[in-house]
Design an enzyme around this catalytic site. Structure first.
Site, short mmCIF file in Angstrom:
data_model
loop_
_atom_site.label_atom_id
_atom_site.label_comp_id
_atom_site.label_asym_id
_atom_site.label_seq_id
_atom_site.Cartn_x
_atom_site.Cartn_y
_atom_site.Cartn_z
N ASN A 308 35.18 39.25 31.44
CA ASN A 308 36.25 39.50 32.40
C ASN A 308 37.29 38.41 32.31
O ASN A 308 37.90 38.27 31.24
CB ASN A 308 35.74 39.77 33.83
CG ASN A 308 34.83 38.74 34.43
OD1 ASN A 308 33.69 38.59 34.01
ND2 ASN A 308 35.30 38.04 35.46
N ASP A 309 37.56 37.62 33.33
CA ASP A 309 38.72 36.75 33.38
C ASP A 309 38.90 35.89 32.12
O ASP A 309 37.95 35.23 31.68
CB ASP A 309 38.62 35.77 34.55
CG ASP A 309 38.38 36.44 35.88
OD1 ASP A 309 38.27 37.67 35.92
OD2 ASP A 309 38.30 35.71 36.88
N GLN A 325 35.25 34.60 30.97
CA GLN A 325 34.04 34.94 31.69
C GLN A 325 33.21 35.90 30.85
O GLN A 325 33.71 36.94 30.42
CB GLN A 325 34.39 35.58 33.03
CG GLN A 325 35.05 34.63 34.02
CD GLN A 325 34.05 33.67 34.61
OE1 GLN A 325 33.38 33.97 35.58
NE2 GLN A 325 33.95 32.49 34.03
N TRP A 333 28.57 42.98 34.56
CA TRP A 333 28.89 41.63 35.05
C TRP A 333 27.61 40.89 35.39
O TRP A 333 26.65 41.46 35.90
CB TRP A 333 29.77 41.76 36.29
CG TRP A 333 30.26 40.46 36.85
CD1 TRP A 333 31.46 39.87 36.60
CD2 TRP A 333 29.56 39.58 37.74
NE1 TRP A 333 31.56 38.67 37.29
CE2 TRP A 333 30.40 38.47 37.99
CE3 TRP A 333 28.30 39.61 38.35
CZ2 TRP A 333 30.04 37.42 38.82
CZ3 TRP A 333 27.93 38.57 39.18
CH2 TRP A 333 28.79 37.49 39.42
N PHE A 366 31.98 29.97 36.72
CA PHE A 366 33.05 30.89 37.08
C PHE A 366 34.38 30.41 36.48
O PHE A 366 34.45 29.44 35.75
CB PHE A 366 33.13 31.02 38.60
CG PHE A 366 32.24 32.10 39.18
CD1 PHE A 366 31.14 32.58 38.48
CD2 PHE A 366 32.50 32.63 40.43
CE1 PHE A 366 30.32 33.57 39.00
CE2 PHE A 366 31.69 33.62 40.98
CZ PHE A 366 30.60 34.10 40.27
N SER A 367 35.44 31.11 36.85
CA SER A 367 36.72 30.95 36.17
C SER A 367 37.34 29.56 36.35
O SER A 367 37.03 28.85 37.31
CB SER A 367 37.71 32.01 36.67
OG SER A 367 37.33 33.28 36.21
N ARG A 425 37.50 28.75 44.61
CA ARG A 425 37.11 28.79 43.20
C ARG A 425 38.37 28.88 42.32
O ARG A 425 39.47 28.95 42.80
CB ARG A 425 36.20 29.98 42.93
CG ARG A 425 36.76 31.33 43.32
CD ARG A 425 35.74 32.44 43.07
NE ARG A 425 36.25 33.74 43.46
CZ ARG A 425 36.15 34.26 44.67
NH1 ARG A 425 35.55 33.57 45.63
NH2 ARG A 425 36.66 35.45 44.95
N ASP A 426 38.16 28.87 41.00
CA ASP A 426 39.16 29.15 39.98
C ASP A 426 40.24 28.07 39.86
O ASP A 426 41.42 28.32 40.08
CB ASP A 426 39.84 30.51 40.23
CG ASP A 426 38.86 31.63 40.51
OD1 ASP A 426 37.72 31.54 40.03
OD2 ASP A 426 39.24 32.59 41.22
N GLU A 474 42.39 34.51 44.56
CA GLU A 474 41.74 34.32 43.25
C GLU A 474 42.71 33.94 42.12
O GLU A 474 43.86 34.34 42.09
CB GLU A 474 40.96 35.58 42.84
CG GLU A 474 39.76 35.86 43.70
CD GLU A 474 38.87 36.94 43.10
OE1 GLU A 474 37.66 36.86 43.34
OE2 GLU A 474 39.36 37.85 42.40
#
Length: 741
Positions: A308-309, A325, A333, A366-367, A425-426, A474
């Site tokens: 994904n990302d 990701q 996922w 995570f991202s 996050r991110d 996000e």
């Protein structure tokens, strides 16, 4: 592991002996079965396949009005349940509470077995067995920390002592906050224990890849691979009990010559998956890699598994680095790692080994982002190369950093992680030259408020909160762009006039000023993306000033279950700021490197398109195209293309561009409409009026439909120019798939 029943023959005692109290229920059970070793049929208490709970009584909000059909909104994917329905108290999120109580039933088998998952809080997220109103057995889910898995697994209670008694089950959700829910399914009474058991297998590492069989929908197991005392990786996987849908792989190159141990903690009874694991020096199905029927041919997709990302987009020494990701071990996922690919031209990509592994199972990667620490502000540099620093969300710790001294080939986790702890996050990191400090823009939650927080740091290790803006969700982005008329862009433009852009995962953006600590918006929110195949985009850092482009890649949300990979990346686009009648807006165009794939060209000029007229493209067929057209709409009500049965429509009366239910307002420019299309096997990316509208569309056309058409309806339109380029596959390049050094 399954237990074995034993036949018991009644024996006349020498003298009368009162049976031990706990033995009476067991003797009752044995008597009921006539002492036979054969198991009696299971008794199903509930499978939750109906639309309501039937005679079960729900109190509170947590359980809704009936069984859930799998995963609920905003929940991680739920797996491991049977059929289509289950009890899932994530209804309206973790803030709701309640109980779900069964009608009374008689205990008529030795074991009460069920599937359970969710929160692991005793007495708060659990299922209780009640006899005479008292709890005699209880079980909770497995999760209490961030990350974790929404997988359900078998659990069994030995209820022999309770034989013949009336009982009630109560499923409990009395917790709010993280993992404040419980999942239960398929409750039954049985003469055998239903509980997945641990299993191990040792093997000498003789080849590079460990091949693991996957079956979509199979029960999820937790696998750990160790070499010596070190954990190579630990992850959840749908191990195929028999014939797999596809194979995934674990790279063990650095462990050749040593002994690896494969641990599976919940292997279903009778599974042959552990024995099926093999080794090889090529990835599974390597001879068909990138040739699969629905493999995108010029959009990046991972060799196997989910992506994904895009993460950590950074340019260094001639290479564009695409981290992302990645679930290396399944089609869905989960198991978030940072995958890694590099390219020298943004078109031909080579996938490298996993860049960043999880700190531990459940503490997923995570991202985040990456940048080159050219001034060695963090002090990580050990060789001649500048250090690439990655910032990512560690789901169990907070915002973390890792660093590479070998051009991104390997990363070392910073020993004092996390560097920022907050609810969010991110992280996006960038060097703010005027202030000579680092900036982190990171998604931030404060109660129900969602926004972007800005932190500053002199060295990437110690961060200070600076400011916050509200209303973004996000994957935040922050960068500066010049304001240039289109005709000056290619010559470098007027870089004395610049604006900062902030935006988030869905493509909403604002234009304004940034002083190194605070972003001040000078416009309302605008929308960059108008398609259905776009999310969580990111732009490359450290592209040299001599190039000067701001290049973006987004997650292309499209996949197909028949493939051993899932999802892709949108094609790279160049972002620019331009003045329009509505004010300054951001435009997106495909990077010029798409021309590296141009093959046969078809071209027309000064043609009339009429309602019911012929199709200029009737003799062209295929699945890979780059199309550029300029039209004067004239008196036509509608003009457009039909690409492999998919209409791309401009409604001249409504001034609206549409495809597959997605729409965007679009005014002709100087009386003309300019359309540019990139056509791949799973997508049509539409660019209108030189990027004023950007509409990436994910689509799976019919197998037998490879035609193109251009048309006008309700009148005539003037086709000023049309170019249709057939495209080569990016994977046919002489260096495609080769390992960069």
């Amino acid at each position: 592991m399954a237990s074995s029943d034993r036949s018991v023959r009644p024996v006349r005692p020498v003298r009368p002996v009162r049976p031990v109290r706990w033995l009476l229920p067991l003797l009752t059970l044995l008597a009921a079965s006539g002492g036979a070793a054969a198991r009696r049929p299971d008794i199903l208490i509930a499978d939750f396949e109906g639309t309501t709970y039937g005679q079960w009584k729900a109190q509170g909000e947590a359980f809704g009005s009936g069984p859930a059909r799998g995963t609920l909104p905003r929940q991680m994917r739920v797996s491991g349940f049977e059929g289509k329905g289950l009890v899932n108290s994530f209804f309206k999120g973790d803030g709701t509470t309640g109980t779900l109580t069964s009608p009374p039933f008689a205990i008529e088998r030795r074991f009460l077995s069920f599937l359970i998952g969710g929160g692991g809080y005793a007495g708060k997220t659990c299922m209780n067995l009640l006899v005479d109103g008292k709890t005699v057995r209880t079980a909770a889910g497995p999760n209490t920390r961030p990350g974790g898995s929404e997988r359900l697994d078998w659990h069994s209670w030995d209820v022999a002592q309770l034989a013949g008694k009336q009982a009630v089950l109560q499923i409990v959700d009395r917790r709010t906050g993280g993992w404040g829910h419980i999942n239960v399914d398929h409750i039954l009474l049985s003469d055998r224990r239903r509980q997945a058991g641990p299993a191990t297998r040792e093997m000498a590492v003789e080849r590079r890849y460990l091949h693991l069989p996957v079956k979509n929908g199979a029960r999820t197991c937790r696998m750990k691979v160790t070499v010596g005392d070190a954990i190579v990786d630990e992850f959840d996987i749908e191990l195929a009990p028999a014939e797999p849908d596809f194979w995934v792989f674990l790279d063990l190159a650095r462990h050749k010559g040593r002994k690896a141990v494969i641990h599976v903690d919940r292997l279903p009874e009778g599974s042959k998956a552990l024995a099926a694991i093999t080794q090889a020096d090529e990835v599974p199905g390597g001879d068909q890699l990138y040739r699969e029927k629905l493999r995108p041919q010029f959009h990046f997709s991972s060799r196997r598994g989910w992506n994904n990302d895009p993460n950590g987009l950074v340019y260094y020494k001639g290479e564009y680095h695409l981290f992302y990701q990645h679930n290396p071990y399944g089609w869905r996922w989960g198991n978030m790692h940072w995958g890694h690919a590099v390219s020298r031209d943004l078109v031909h990509w080579t996938e490298l080994p996993i860049a960043i592994y999880p700190h531990r199972h459940g503490d997923w990667v995570f991202s985040g982002s990456a940048a080159v620490d050219r001034g060695n502000t963090a002090g990580f540099k050990t060789g001649d190369d500048d250090v690439i620093v990655a910032a990512y969300t560690s789901t169990g710790r907070g915002e973390a950093i890792a660093y590479s001294n070998d051009r991104g080939r390997t990363f070392t986790d910073y020993e004092d992680n996390p560097v920022v702890e907050h609810r969010g996050r991110d992280p996006k990191i960038l060097w703010y030259e005027p202030g000579e400090h680092w900036v982190m823009a990171v998604y931030d939650q404060q109660g129900k408020s969602r926004g972007i927080a800005f932190y500053t740091s002199p060295n990437l290790k110690q961060w200070t909160f600076a400011s916050r803006i509200d209303g973004y969700f996000e994957c935040p982005e922050l960068f500066e762009l010049p304001i240039d008329p289109f005709d000056k862009l290619r010559a470098g433009g007027d870089r004395s006039r610049t604006k900062w852009v902030v935006y988030s995962a869905n493509g909403d953006y604002a234009i304004g000023r940034f002083d190194g600590r605070t972003f001040t918006a000078e416009s309302g929110k605008h929308r960059l993306n108008h398609g259905n195949c776009f999310y969580a985009s990111q732009t490359f850092s450290d592209i040299p000033p001599s190039d000067g482009r701001r290049i973006q890649i987004a997650w292309g949300r499209i996949g197909h279950k028949s493939m051993p990979f899932n999802q892709m990346m949108d094609f790279p686009v160049e972002l620019t700021l331009r003045t329009t009648a509505e004010g300054i807006r951001m435009f997106a165009e495909p990077v010029r490197e798409i021309e590296l794939l141009h093959a046969k060209k078809h071209a027309w000029e000064n043609q009339t398109l009429s309602d019911g007229g012929g199709n200029l493209l009737k003799d062209i067929a295929g699945d890979l195209f780059h199309i550029r057209a300029e039209l004067a709409v004239a008196d036509a009500d509608e003009v457009g293309f039909v690409v492999r049965s998919v209409p791309v429509v401009y409604n001249a009366r409504k001034r609206e561009l549409s495809c597959r239910g997605r729409k965007a307002k679009l005014e002709p420019q100087d009386g003309r409409l300019r359309l540019e299309l990139l056509v791949d096997r799973l997508s049509i990316e539409i660019f209108a009026n030189r990027g004023r509208v950007y509409m990436p569309i994910g689509v799976v056309p019919p197998d037998d439909e490879r035609s193109l058409a251009i048309y006008a309806k309700g009148g005539a339109a003037k086709l000023r120019s049309l170019e249709v380029f057939e495209l080569r596959s990016a994977w046919q390049h002489p260096t495609a798939g080769r390992r960069p050094q």
